[in-house]
Design a protein around this motif. Sequence first.
Motif, PDB file in Angstrom:
ATOM      1  N   LEU A   1       7.325  -2.028  -9.944  1.00 23.62           N
ATOM      2  CA  LEU A   1       7.584  -2.918 -11.072  1.00 23.62           C
ATOM      3  C   LEU A   1       6.721  -4.166 -10.985  1.00 23.62           C
ATOM      4  N   VAL A   2       6.551  -4.698  -9.775  1.00 20.23           N
ATOM      5  CA  VAL A   2       5.709  -5.879  -9.577  1.00 20.23           C
ATOM      6  C   VAL A   2       4.257  -5.546  -9.911  1.00 20.23           C
ATOM      7  N   LEU A   3       3.784  -4.425  -9.403  1.00 19.96           N
ATOM      8  CA  LEU A   3       2.408  -4.004  -9.679  1.00 19.96           C
ATOM      9  C   LEU A   3       2.210  -3.687 -11.163  1.00 19.96           C
ATOM     10  N   ALA A   4       3.254  -3.130 -11.781  1.00 18.19           N
ATOM     11  CA  ALA A   4       3.181  -2.803 -13.213  1.00 18.19           C
ATOM     12  C   ALA A   4       3.016  -4.057 -14.054  1.00 18.19           C
ATOM     13  N   ALA A   5       3.638  -5.157 -13.611  1.00 17.22           N
ATOM     14  CA  ALA A   5       3.519  -6.421 -14.341  1.00 17.22           C
ATOM     15  C   ALA A   5       2.066  -6.893 -14.361  1.00 17.22           C
ATOM     16  N   TYR A   6       1.364  -6.723 -13.241  1.00 14.37           N
ATOM     17  CA  TYR A   6      -0.052  -7.091 -13.187  1.00 14.37           C
ATOM     18  C   TYR A   6      -0.900  -6.125 -14.000  1.00 14.37           C
ATOM     19  N   ALA A   7      -0.547  -4.856 -13.963  1.00 14.51           N
ATOM     20  CA  ALA A   7      -1.291  -3.848 -14.724  1.00 14.51           C
ATOM     21  C   ALA A   7      -1.149  -4.067 -16.226  1.00 14.51           C
ATOM     22  N   TYR A   8      -0.062  -4.762 -16.623  1.00 16.74           N
ATOM     23  CA  TYR A   8       0.192  -4.992 -18.048  1.00 16.74           C
ATOM     24  C   TYR A   8      -0.692  -6.105 -18.618  1.00 16.74           C
ATOM     25  N   VAL A   9      -1.250  -6.949 -17.755  1.00 17.37           N
ATOM     26  CA  VAL A   9      -2.033  -8.110 -18.204  1.00 17.37           C
ATOM     27  C   VAL A   9      -3.166  -7.731 -19.161  1.00 17.37           C
ATOM     28  N   PRO A  10      -3.993  -6.714 -18.851  1.00 17.01           N
ATOM     29  CA  PRO A  10      -5.053  -6.340 -19.801  1.00 17.01           C
ATOM     30  C   PRO A  10      -4.514  -5.903 -21.161  1.00 17.01           C
ATOM     31  N   ILE A  11      -3.372  -5.240 -21.174  1.00 20.37           N
ATOM     32  CA  ILE A  11      -2.789  -4.787 -22.439  1.00 20.37           C
ATOM     33  C   ILE A  11      -2.514  -5.978 -23.355  1.00 20.37           C
TER      34      ILE A  11
END
Length: 203
Positions: free
Chosen positions: A9-19
């Motif tokens: 979930l933490v990593l997903a939050a960072y992965a969401y930044v480009p979106i």
Amino acid sequence: KATKVAIPLVLAAYAYVPIENIDRFFLERIDNLYELGLYNIGVTIAGYVLLAYIALGSAVEPDIFKAVAEKDNKKLIKSAIMIFVPYSLLVVIFVLFSRTIIWLLTAGKYVAAEQYTNITLISVFLMSIYWFLDKIFIALGKTKLNLAINILGGVSSIIIMYFAVDGFQFIGAAYGKVLVAMIIVIVSSILVFVNLRQKKSFT
């Protein structure tokens, strides 16, 4: 076990930044500050509608987790209806009166942002569907799927926005957000359906 659930979930939050932000990265290079300002106004105002989803989603969220735990798909569908029927009506009303709303919020100065607002509203609505599906992933304990989808969305955003902005500039970026949201929702819907069906089959 809790760490294994939380870390994706933490990593997903960072992965969401480009979106969320990659569109501005490419648009800034066009060097048209006035149109960039209109685009940002449109995106920001469209984001106000998201507050309605947050309120509705927060109210129904316990029912979503309970329905998943009880393997009650009918209750899950009912929860979705409780959220998205009023939310859909609000989005339609906002689109119909977006020009007036923008005029009121900007003192009549930036009504040209209407086209960006209306297009972005579609992506906001679609991403709300994804966030509903995301709650199901969390309830299932499938947070790695959340991470995978956000990575897919982030990579898709970079590729789509690059070509959309290069070919159609600001209006391309607005439609690009819709396309990215569609990809995320379609993939998430398939994965939720498969995982709920598997969970049901084990009962």
